[in-house]
Design an enzyme around this catalytic site. Sequence first.
Site, PDB file in Angstrom:
ATOM      1  N   ASP A 157      -1.162   9.049  -5.181  1.00  0.00           N
ATOM      2  CA  ASP A 157      -1.034   7.765  -4.497  1.00  0.00           C
ATOM      3  C   ASP A 157      -2.354   7.254  -3.907  1.00  0.00           C
ATOM      4  OD1 ASP A 157      -0.198   5.569  -3.110  1.00  0.00           O
ATOM      5  OD2 ASP A 157       1.269   6.613  -1.871  1.00  0.00           O
ATOM      6  N   SER A 184      -1.028   1.845  -5.234  1.00  0.00           N
ATOM      7  CA  SER A 184       0.386   2.193  -5.378  1.00  0.00           C
ATOM      8  C   SER A 184       1.156   0.998  -5.950  1.00  0.00           C
ATOM      9  CB  SER A 184       0.939   2.656  -4.025  1.00  0.00           C
ATOM     10  OG  SER A 184       2.151   3.338  -4.178  1.00  0.00           O
TER      11      SER A 184
END
Length: 491
Positions: free
Chosen positions: A319, A179
């Site tokens: 993510d 991320s």
Amino acid sequence: MSRKLLAQRRRDLENAPDYRSWREIALELDQLEGAEAWKHDETSDDYDALLIRDRMLELRRLRNQGNACRLAFELYEGLHGNLGNMSNPTLYSVARVGTKKLIEEYVGEVSRCLDFLCAGDFADFGLEQKLQFFKRTATAFGRSALMLSGGGTLGMFHLGVLKALHGEGLIPRVLSGSSAGSIIAATVGTRTDAEISDLFEPGGLNLDAFQSLGLREALKGGAMMSGDQLERCLASNIGEQSFAEAFDHSGRIVCVTVSPADPHQQGRILNYLTAPHVLMRRAVLASCAVPGVFPPVMLEARTYSGDVVPYMPGKRWIDGTLSSDLPMLRLARLHNINHYIVSQTNPHIVPFMAQIDREQQQRRGLAPLAAELVKHGGTGALRLARKHLDPYGGGRVLHKVDNIVRQRYSGDINLYPRNTPKRLFRIFSNPQPQDIERYIRSGEKATWPKIERIRNQTRISRTFEDCLRLLKTREHEALKRPRRPKLKAAS
């Protein structure tokens, strides 16, 4: 020194402008507070001082004798990163700078022995024997990686960590990012050492990543933020390099984790070995695609002819923190990593990092046991619930929750910011220049107290890398030299 003056020096330490100043004040405090005497006293119940001293003296004796083959034999047989428990975190919790002088002296002697074997000219230990020794022994010894967690805008803390490590020449060759951490890892991984310094200057990094969408667009696309705006931001920082191209340019191994948006898929770690031709900016875009905030992402790759095409076009990725915020096991398998430096900024983890560090130092008591029981009990309940729920409905959600709960979020050395709840409300907003400056400063200050520990615990593996690089260059040069034709014997 009076208590008043001692308190003033502690305040000076807190406000030190750079690592050199911080270290000078910290060494002074070590002297005044008694830690310097502790460092010179070899005895301690926390490590085997006698084993380390005997080992160091034997290596030094062989080096002074110039006995290359015997020295290589001794190093190959007994080189270990935690010899006599010398990596015990407790040994780095007494002094502000460094640890027992015996440990530092031993690490220095091993590095000198490796340099001696690499640089020396020995009749019975030539280039071929050197390469074999260094490759085998380096594999057995292992190496370090720097792992950068997710955390939205809080991930800018990683910039300060990298600035502090870069200033001391301590950035590991292997970097992983999930991320927000993948943005920083990829940005550094596409630059050489000479190019990195510009990142820490004002305007060195484009952080205009967040652009809110209107209500109609958000409902239609299932995301609150514009993926196009984030991709433009990433393109300006990372460029169009594939993982293989970035590795060839910088020599760094960048690993980016992504999670599947669809069922029946596993999370992946993308790097120059597992996905060499995938564009790094698309991998980072996917790793940043927090569900509900950014839309899922299709990866792209460069073909043999240089065209950019979809990579696994039927799959979308999200993510990386959902499946593997810190992919330690996969890094160990791919890159021989056995020592992890973690920069952790996930807002749901940071409040517990100080307790995690204390437990690593103590390794005893009821608190660590209770934490483990709660963790294992929670994961067991989640697995049981998944078994009895619809795998495409609530079971799928619980699967993701279970992945988050079961992950390990700390490493051998942990760096994390002070928890400031005010920052949590701006986790998905573009930071202002003054915010970036504060994040970098926070990362630096968190790293300075760990610099000497990082230096000590990575010195041998860094020496291995330097020696192997030099020996491979020599091998390449030797292969390029024309061979002299053999003279025919006179008839």
